[in-house]
Design a protein around this motif. Structure first.
Motif, PDB file in Angstrom:
ATOM      1  N   THR A   1     -35.101 -39.318  76.192  1.00  0.00           N
ATOM      2  CA  THR A   1     -34.525 -38.108  76.800  1.00  0.00           C
ATOM      3  C   THR A   1     -34.728 -38.213  78.312  1.00  0.00           C
ATOM      4  O   THR A   1     -35.682 -38.851  78.775  1.00  0.00           O
TER       5      THR A   1
ATOM      6  N   TYR B   1     -36.310 -30.804  74.326  1.00  0.00           N
ATOM      7  CA  TYR B   1     -34.843 -30.777  74.490  1.00  0.00           C
ATOM      8  C   TYR B   1     -34.391 -29.579  75.334  1.00  0.00           C
ATOM      9  O   TYR B   1     -33.299 -29.589  75.884  1.00  0.00           O
TER      10      TYR B   1
ATOM     11  N   LEU C   1     -29.989 -36.895  75.802  1.00  0.00           N
ATOM     12  CA  LEU C   1     -30.762 -37.628  74.786  1.00  0.00           C
ATOM     13  C   LEU C   1     -29.931 -38.837  74.360  1.00  0.00           C
ATOM     14  O   LEU C   1     -28.741 -38.695  74.076  1.00  0.00           O
TER      15      LEU C   1
ATOM     16  N   THR D   1     -28.747 -30.044  75.073  1.00  0.00           N
ATOM     17  CA  THR D   1     -28.892 -31.451  75.442  1.00  0.00           C
ATOM     18  C   THR D   1     -27.642 -32.198  75.021  1.00  0.00           C
ATOM     19  O   THR D   1     -27.180 -32.042  73.881  1.00  0.00           O
TER      20      THR D   1
END
Ligand code: LMR
Length: 335
Positions: A152, A220, A226, A288
């Motif tokens: 991420t 997140y 991601l 995300t």
């Protein structure tokens, strides 16, 4: 026991500040760093139930989640000192114990699926490493495979060059450090308990982890991108203090071994399902943006990171790396 012996035992027990009954439960403190609803958190609670049931209450397990008792490095020291009896850390954190070989499992793209992960932890090479842990006063009871890792960051990570200049949180270990440097990023070791805040405040720009941790720690919510890269694994070792485990009455140890075995099966099934669910939930949250590496991108990542394998021959020895390749089913790509 005669009456006199019983009376004496009571006096001694009172002097030591303990009740006279011999049926006081054995306390096992199980400390871990993840959320109670992450796979390891669920497994710790499952173990508690099984252990207390199979020992008929002779053992009481106290579970401390979310680093509430100890953080990453402290928990290993506490186990060696006997202040805590059970942990399940990621094996990437074993360097400070003086068993540097465990870093080898962080070699990028080493393990490509669950079957290979299980094959590796059951291999003779793992038994050799278990012996090394025993010399440090630590007994491994089981390995729990928490699946493949993803990255991420606040930048989309599509090609290896996208990492350039980013500050990346790593769990620890020389291999993780070498990966970040090879990618042109700046590695920073942080305990798990500090990652959310570090991401939120920009102390670091990104990290890699299993989806269930990214969901349950809410990473997140503070990361815009991601990448489903599946470049590494998180493997836990369920470990205990060697002297403590050896001191347990045989029937208690047998009952606990049974609980460990059942918890291992529970963990592996839970991790697989939770990681798949977590990716879906993170995707559905809309917070995300998710990217799955294409075949061409994946090949570029592997090509970029193979020099880390070569560099690590100096650390682990070529012969040992090759044995680990075999144990984990890895075939180096043709260059
Ligand atoms: C991490 O530090 O990112 C993980 O090892 C945490 C864990 O125990 O899953």
């Amino acid at each position: 026991m005669t009456r006199l012996a019983i009376a004496l035992a009571a006096v001694v027990a009172i002097a030591l500040g303990k009740p006279a009954q011999a049926d006081e439960p054995i306390i096992i403190k199980f400390s871990h760093v993840v959320a109670p609803d992450a796979p390891k958190g669920k497994a710790a609670n499952f173990f508690k139930e099984q252990a207390e049931k199979y020992t008929n209450g002779k053992v009481k397990v106290e579970v401390y989640p979310n680093s509430s008792l100890y953080k990453d490095k402290e928990e290993l020291e506490a186990l060696q000192l006997g202040s805590v009896q059970l942990l399940a850390p990621s094996i990437s954190k074993f360097g400070p114990l003086g068993v540097k070989e465990f870093d080898i499992f962080d070699l990028p793209f080493l393990i490509s699926n669950d079957a290979h992960a299980r094959q590796m932890t059951a291999s003779p090479e793992m038994s050799e490493l278990n012996q090394k842990l025993e010399t440090k006063g630590v007994s491994p009871l089981a390995y729990w495979d928490n699946g493949a890792t993803v990255y991420t960051a606040n930048r989309a990570l599509i090609w290896p060059d996208d990492f350039r200049g980013l500050k990346m949180r790593i769990q620890g270990g020389k291999v993780y450090d070498a990966i970040a440097r090879e990618l042109g990023a700046f590695p920073q070791i942080l305990p798990f308990s500090e990652v959310y805040q570090a991401l939120q405040t920009g102390v670091v720009d990104g990290e890699d982890n299993v989806p269930s941790n990214i969901l349950t720690q809410k990473f997140y919510e503070v990361q815009r991108h991601l990448t489903v890269s599946l470049h590494g694994r998180i493997t836990y070792a369920l470990i205990t203090n060697k002297t403590f485990w050896a001191s347990l009455p045989a029937d208690v140890r047998e009952a606990l071994d049974r609980a460990v075995k059942e918890t291992t099966d529970f963990f592996n099934a839970t991790a697989q399902k939770d990681n798949a669910d977590a990716l879906n939930k993170i995707g559905a949250s809309g917070k995300t943006e998710m990217h799955v590496l294409s075949e061409a991108e994946r090949k570029a990542w592997i090509a970029k990171l193979m020099p880390v394998h070569a560099e690590m021959q100096g650390r682990f020895g070529r012969e040992f790396i090759e044995r680990i390749y075999k144990a984990s089913g890895f075939t180096p790509p043709q260059s």
